[in-house]
Design a protein around this motif. Structure first.
Motif, PDB file in Angstrom:
ATOM      1  N   PHE A   1       0.846  -1.189   0.000  1.00 36.30           N
ATOM      2  CA  PHE A   1       0.000   0.000   0.000  1.00 36.30           C
ATOM      3  C   PHE A   1       0.884   1.241   0.000  1.00 36.30           C
ATOM      4  O   PHE A   1       1.744   1.388   0.879  1.00 36.30           O
ATOM      5  N   ALA A   2       0.653   2.145  -0.967  1.00 35.93           N
ATOM      6  CA  ALA A   2       1.427   3.386  -1.002  1.00 35.93           C
ATOM      7  C   ALA A   2       1.130   4.233   0.228  1.00 35.93           C
ATOM      8  O   ALA A   2       2.020   4.884   0.783  1.00 35.93           O
ATOM      9  N   VAL A   3      -0.129   4.234   0.650  1.00 35.75           N
ATOM     10  CA  VAL A   3      -0.561   4.894   1.888  1.00 35.75           C
ATOM     11  C   VAL A   3      -1.406   3.882   2.640  1.00 35.75           C
ATOM     12  O   VAL A   3      -2.343   3.302   2.071  1.00 35.75           O
ATOM     13  N   LEU A   4      -1.093   3.652   3.915  1.00 39.19           N
ATOM     14  CA  LEU A   4      -1.848   2.657   4.664  1.00 39.19           C
ATOM     15  C   LEU A   4      -3.315   3.062   4.740  1.00 39.19           C
ATOM     16  O   LEU A   4      -3.638   4.216   5.028  1.00 39.19           O
ATOM     17  N   PRO A   5      -4.241   2.127   4.475  1.00 38.28           N
ATOM     18  CA  PRO A   5      -5.667   2.471   4.468  1.00 38.28           C
ATOM     19  C   PRO A   5      -6.169   2.830   5.867  1.00 38.28           C
ATOM     20  O   PRO A   5      -5.691   2.295   6.869  1.00 38.28           O
ATOM     21  N   GLN A   6      -7.149   3.734   5.907  1.00 41.55           N
ATOM     22  CA  GLN A   6      -7.826   4.093   7.153  1.00 41.55           C
ATOM     23  C   GLN A   6      -9.133   3.302   7.214  1.00 41.55           C
ATOM     24  O   GLN A   6     -10.092   3.604   6.510  1.00 41.55           O
ATOM     25  N   VAL A   7      -9.156   2.269   8.030  1.00 40.58           N
ATOM     26  CA  VAL A   7     -10.289   1.348   8.060  1.00 40.58           C
ATOM     27  C   VAL A   7     -11.391   1.926   8.952  1.00 40.58           C
ATOM     28  O   VAL A   7     -11.143   2.323  10.091  1.00 40.58           O
ATOM     29  N   GLN A   8     -12.597   1.946   8.425  1.00 36.95           N
ATOM     30  CA  GLN A   8     -13.727   2.520   9.173  1.00 36.95           C
ATOM     31  C   GLN A   8     -14.843   1.517   9.409  1.00 36.95           C
ATOM     32  O   GLN A   8     -15.872   1.857  10.000  1.00 36.95           O
ATOM     33  N   GLY A   9     -14.674   0.287   8.951  1.00 40.20           N
ATOM     34  CA  GLY A   9     -15.715  -0.705   9.185  1.00 40.20           C
ATOM     35  C   GLY A   9     -15.304  -2.053   8.636  1.00 40.20           C
ATOM     36  O   GLY A   9     -14.250  -2.210   8.020  1.00 40.20           O
ATOM     37  N   GLN A  10     -16.145  -3.058   8.878  1.00 41.39           N
ATOM     38  CA  GLN A  10     -15.907  -4.390   8.343  1.00 41.39           C
ATOM     39  C   GLN A  10     -16.084  -4.373   6.824  1.00 41.39           C
ATOM     40  O   GLN A  10     -16.881  -3.600   6.286  1.00 41.39           O
ATOM     41  N   ASP A  11     -15.326  -5.198   6.118  1.00 39.35           N
ATOM     42  CA  ASP A  11     -15.347  -5.210   4.642  1.00 39.35           C
ATOM     43  C   ASP A  11     -15.181  -3.784   4.110  1.00 39.35           C
ATOM     44  O   ASP A  11     -15.977  -3.279   3.319  1.00 39.35           O
ATOM     45  N   ASP A  12     -14.086  -3.147   4.536  1.00 41.24           N
ATOM     46  CA  ASP A  12     -13.939  -1.709   4.297  1.00 41.24           C
ATOM     47  C   ASP A  12     -13.846  -1.376   2.813  1.00 41.24           C
ATOM     48  O   ASP A  12     -14.364  -0.350   2.366  1.00 41.24           O
ATOM     49  N   PHE A  13     -13.180  -2.207   2.032  1.00 43.59           N
ATOM     50  CA  PHE A  13     -13.064  -1.916   0.605  1.00 43.59           C
ATOM     51  C   PHE A  13     -14.436  -1.967  -0.067  1.00 43.59           C
ATOM     52  O   PHE A  13     -14.771  -1.120  -0.891  1.00 43.59           O
ATOM     53  N   TRP A  14     -15.255  -2.966   0.272  1.00 45.95           N
ATOM     54  CA  TRP A  14     -16.616  -3.057  -0.262  1.00 45.95           C
ATOM     55  C   TRP A  14     -17.423  -1.822   0.152  1.00 45.95           C
ATOM     56  O   TRP A  14     -18.157  -1.255  -0.659  1.00 45.95           O
ATOM     57  N   ARG A  15     -17.280  -1.410   1.412  1.00 43.78           N
ATOM     58  CA  ARG A  15     -18.014  -0.232   1.897  1.00 43.78           C
ATOM     59  C   ARG A  15     -17.647   1.002   1.087  1.00 43.78           C
ATOM     60  O   ARG A  15     -18.524   1.774   0.675  1.00 43.78           O
ATOM     61  N   ARG A  16     -16.348   1.164   0.802  1.00 43.34           N
ATOM     62  CA  ARG A  16     -15.925   2.343   0.041  1.00 43.34           C
ATOM     63  C   ARG A  16     -16.411   2.280  -1.405  1.00 43.34           C
ATOM     64  O   ARG A  16     -16.757   3.297  -1.994  1.00 43.34           O
ATOM     65  N   LYS A  17     -16.444   1.071  -1.977  1.00 39.31           N
ATOM     66  CA  LYS A  17     -16.946   0.945  -3.349  1.00 39.31           C
ATOM     67  C   LYS A  17     -18.420   1.322  -3.446  1.00 39.31           C
ATOM     68  O   LYS A  17     -18.872   1.829  -4.478  1.00 39.31           O
TER      69      LYS A  17
END
Length: 661
Positions: free
Chosen positions: A551-567
Motif C-alpha cells: 500500500f502506497a498509503v496505509l488504508p484508514q479502516v472505518q468498518g468491516q469489509d472496508d473496501f466493499w463499503r468504500r466501493k
C-alpha cells in the motif's frame, strides 16, 4: 569417515525406487539447466530465493506444496493399484516397499503438502487483508520457509539414498525404536520433521505477532476479515502444539541414538506416553490445517454471494472455541488404549462438543448464500463441494467419537475414509479454492475457468469413488495398511477405489494444463483492476500483483469489509490520497540467511541420519556463522521514494477506473 553410508545405501534391488529417482534427477537437471542456459539464475536469486517479501515467500510455500502433492499422490496411486491387485498375495509391491510408501504418503501429504499450502496462503494474504506492508519478522519468515523446504528435501533424498520409515506417518514405538527399525528410515523421518517443524513454529510465531501487532489504522479485531481470524487461531495452535511434537521426537531420537528408554518396552519406558504426546500435537494439527480453509470458504462465499458473511461474530466465537477445545479431544484417537470408561466418556463428549462450532459455521455459510446473487466461478464450486463432503466426514467423526463404535472401527479403513474425508474435503478443497481465488492477485491474470471446472469435477468424482468404498470395507472388517488380503469380497470395492484415484489423477492433469494454458493466454486473462471478483476485503484494493510495499498509503479502516463499503459509497471514497500523504517507504532488504542456513540444515540432517559426525559439526558451524554474519549487516533496509509510490498508486487507480468504465 562416512559413518554408516556406503554404496549399499542405493536401493538397486528396488526398480520402482531407482526409476523414480532417475526421473526426479532428470527433471531437476532439466530445470536447473534451463535456468542457467536462459540466464534466469540471477533473477531467481535476487527476486525469489533470497526475497523476504511475504508475498513471494507465500507463493514459494504454495509451489512447494504443489510439487510435493505430485510426489505424495504418486504414492497414493501405487497404494491403490497394489490393493486392487493384492488378493491372495498378488500385486507388484513387496511388503517392505509398500510399508515405506504408505509411511511416506502420510508424512508428505500432512507436513509438506497441506501445511505449506495453508501457511503459504496465510503468508500471502494476511498482511494484505490487514492493510500492512509485511509480516512482523520478514527475514525469519524466509528462514521458516527454507527450513520447511529442507525437511521436504530430506524426505525425497530417502527415496534415492537409504530408505524411508516403515512405521506409518506417526512412527509409533516400539516399531520405531532401534530394536525393530534398525535402518535409517526412521532417522530420515525424525530429522526431516524436526527441521521442518522448527520452520512451522517460526511461521506460527510470525503470523500471531503480525495479526496481534500490525494492523492498519482503524483495523480493530472485529473489523478483521474472517480469514485473518482463522489464520490467528491456526497460528496460535502452531505455537502451542509444535513444541510438543519437537519434544516427542527429541525423546525418540534420544532412545535411538543414545540408548535412552522414554518409549521402549523395557527399563521403565512407556510406549503409550508417545501415543498420548503425538496426538496431543496431532489433533490440534487437524485444526491447524482446516481452520485456514474455513477462513477461505468464508471469503469465497461472501464474495460470490455478493453479501456480507452471515453471523460474523458467531463465526469468530466458533473459530476461537475450536481453537480451545481442539486441545481437549486427543484421546479419541486411541479409545482402545484401556484408559477406562470414564476417561473415554469424557473425551467422547468433548469430541462431540467440538462439532457444535463447526456446525455453526456450516449454517452461517448456508445463510450467507441464501438470498444472495450467486456467481458460480471455480472457487465457489470447491466451497460447495466442501460443505457436502465435510458434513459427511463430520458425521462419521461423531460416530467414531462414540467409544463403543470406535472399538469396532478402530484401525480399519473406515478411519482412513473419515480422515481423508475431512482433510481432502476440508483442507485440500479449501486450499484449491484459495489458490484459484487469489491467483489473480498474485500474478495479475486469472486461471482458465473451463479447465478449472474440469479439474474440480474430476477431483470430486474421484474423491467419492476412492473413499466411499472404504467406509463399506471398514464396516466389513478390513484393517488399514494391508499389502495383501485373502477376502475376495473386498476386491471389487478396492478396484472402484483405484478407479477413483485415476479420476483424481485426471483432475491433477487438468490443473497442470490449467496453469500452462493460463500462462500462455495471460494477456487475454489479464486483470488490470486488481479486483477481478468484485471482492470485499483490502487485498483487492491494491494492484495485481501488489507492489513490494503493498500500500502506497496505509488504508484508514472505518468498518468491516472496508473496501466493499468504500466501493458502495462513491468514487470519492476510492480517490487517490493527497500528495502530502505519500511518504518514503522503508522495506527490509533481501537476505540469503534463510536459504543458506537451510542448506546447511539439510547437510546436517543427512549427516545425522548416517552418523557422519564431523560433517554434523561442520554444517552446524557454517549455519551458525551464516546466521550471525547476515544478522549483523550494516544496511538492513531499502527505501522506496514517495514519488515512485505515488506514481505506481495513481497508475493503478486510473487502471481500475478505466476497467470499471
Amino acid at each position: 569417515m562416512w559413518g554408516k553410508l556406503s554404496w549399499a545405501a542405493i536401493p538397486l534391488h528396488e526398480p520402482i525406487a531407482i526409476v523414480a529417482s532417475a526421473v526426479v534427477l532428470l527433471v531437476l537437471a532439466g530445470v536447473v539447466g534451463w535456468v542457467l542456459v536462459r540466464g534466469h539464475f540471477a533473477y531467481l536469486w535476487k527476486q525469489w530465493l533470497t526475497s523476504v517479501d511475504h508475498k513471494r515467500i507465500g507463493i514459494m510455500y504454495v509451489v512447494l506444496a504443489l510439487v510435493m502433492l505430485l510426489r505424495g499422490f504418486s504414492d497414493a496411486i501405487l497404494m491403490r493399484s497394489q490393493q486392487a491387485l493384492a488378493l491372495h498375495g498378488g500385486g507388484y509391491l513387496p511388503p517392505e516397499h509398500y510399508d515405506q510408501i504408505f509411511s511416506a504418503h502420510g508424512t508428505i501429504m500432512i507436513f509438506f503438502v497441506a501445511m505449506p499450502f495453508v501457511i503459504g496462503l496465510m503468508n500471502f494474504v494476511v498482511p494484505l487483508q490487514l492493510g500492512v506492508r509485511d509480516v512482523a519478522f520478514p527475514v525469519l519468515n524466509s528462514v521458516g520457509f527454507w527450513l520447511t523446504a529442507a525437511g521436504a528435501l530430506l524426505v525425497n533424498v530417502s527415496l534415492m539414498v537409504g530408505e524411508f520409515a516403515r512405521t506409518g506417518w506417526l512412527a509409533y514405538p516400539p516399531l520405531s525404536e532401534l530394536t525393530y527399525s534398525p535402518g535409517v528410515g526412521v532417522d530420515y523421518y525424525l530429522w526431516a520433521l524436526q527441521i521442518s517443524g522448527i520452520g512451522t513454529l517460526i511461521a506460527g510465531i510470525n503470523l500471531v505477532t503480525t495479526i496481534l501487532k500490525l494492523r492498519a489504522p482503524g483495523m480493530n479485531y472485529l473489523r478483521m476479515p474472517m480469514f485473518c481470524w482463522t489464520a490467528l487461531a491456526s497460528s496460535l495452535l502452531m505455537v502451542a502444539a509444535f513444541p510438543i511434537l519437537t519434544a516427542t521426537f527429541a525423546m525418540l531420537l534420544l532412545d535411538r541414538y543414545l540408548g535412552f528408554h522414554f518409549f521402549t518396552n523395557e527399563a521403565g519406558g512407556n510406549v503409550m506416553m508417545y501415543v498420548n504426546l503425538i496426538w496431543a500435537w496431532g489433533h490440534p494439527e487437524v485444526y491447524i490445517l482446516v481452520l485456514p480453509a474455513f477462513g477461505i470458504y468464508s471469503e469465497v462465499f461472501a464474495t460470490f454471494s455478493r453479501k456480507a458473511l452471515f453471523g460474523y461474530r458467531s463465526m469468530v466465537a466458533a473459530t476461537m472455541a475450536i481453537c480451545l477445545v481442539s486441545f481437549m479431544v486427543w484421546l479419541h484417537h486411541f479409545f482402545t488404549m484401556g484408559a477406562g470408561a470414564n476417561v473415554n466418556t469424557a473425551f467422547g463428549i468433548a469430541t462431540m462438543v467440538i462439532a457444535v462450532p463447526t456446525g455453526v459455521k456450516i449454517f452461517n455459510w448456508l445463510f450467507t448464500m441464501y438470498g444472495g446473487r450467486l456467481v458460480f466461478a471455480t472457487p465457489i464450486l470447491w466451497s460447495l463441494a466442501f460443505v457436502v463432503t465435510f458434513v459427511i466426514g463430520g458425521m462419521t467423526g461423531v460416530l467414531l467419537a462414540a467409544p463403543p463404535a470406535d472399538f469396532v472401527l478402530h484401525n480399519s479403513v473406515f478411519l482412513v475414509a473419515h480422515f481423508h474425508n475431512v482433510i481432502i474435503g476440508g483442507t485440500l478443497f479449501g486450499a484449491f479454492a484459495g489458490y484459484t481465488y487469489w491467483f489473480p492477485k498474485a500474478f495479475g491474470f486469472r486461471l482458465h475457468d473451463g479447465l478449472g471446472k474440469a479439474a474440480f469435477w474430476c477431483w470430486v468424482v474421484g474423491f467419492y469413488l476412492a473413499f466411499m468404498p472404504l467406509y463399506a470395507l471398514g464396516l466389513t472388517g478390513m484393517t488399514r495398511r494391508l499389502q495383501h488380503y485373502e477376502v475376495a469380497a473386498w476386491q471389487p470395492w478396492l478396484v472402484v477405489a483405484a478407479v477413483g484415484a485415476a479420476f483424481v489423477l485426471a483432475g491433477i492433469g487438468f490443473q497442470v494444463a490449467q496453469l500452462v494454458v493460463s500462462i500462455r493466454r495471460r494477456e487475454a486473462l489479464r486483470d488490470v483492476s486488481g479486483d477481478p471478483w468484485n471482492g470485499r476485503t483490502l487485498e483487492w484494493s491494491t494492484a495485481s500483483p501488489p507492489p513490494s510495499f503493498n500500500f502506497a498509503v496505509l488504508p484508514q479502516v472505518q468498518g468491516q469489509d472496508d473496501f466493499w463499503r468504500r466501493k458502495q459509497l462513491s468514487d470519492a471514497a476510492l480517490a487517490s490520497p493527497a500528495d502530502e500523504e505519500y511518504q518514503d517507504i522503508h522495506l527490509p532488504r533481501n537476505s540469503a540467511t534463510g536459504i543458506v542456513c537451510a542448506f546447511f540444515a539439510s547437510v546436517m540432517g543427512f549427516a545425522l541420519v548416517w552418523h557422519i559426525w564431523w560433517l554434523v559439526g561442520l554444517a552446524f558451524l557454517c549455519a551458525y556463522a551464516t546466521f550471525v554474519k547476515l544478522a549483523w549487516r550494516e544496511q538492513q533496509e531499502d527505501s522506496v521514494p514517495a514519488d515512485l509510490a505515488r506514481e505506481l498508486d495513481r497508475a493503478h487507480r486510473a487502471a481500475r477506473q478505466g476497467s470499471a468504465a
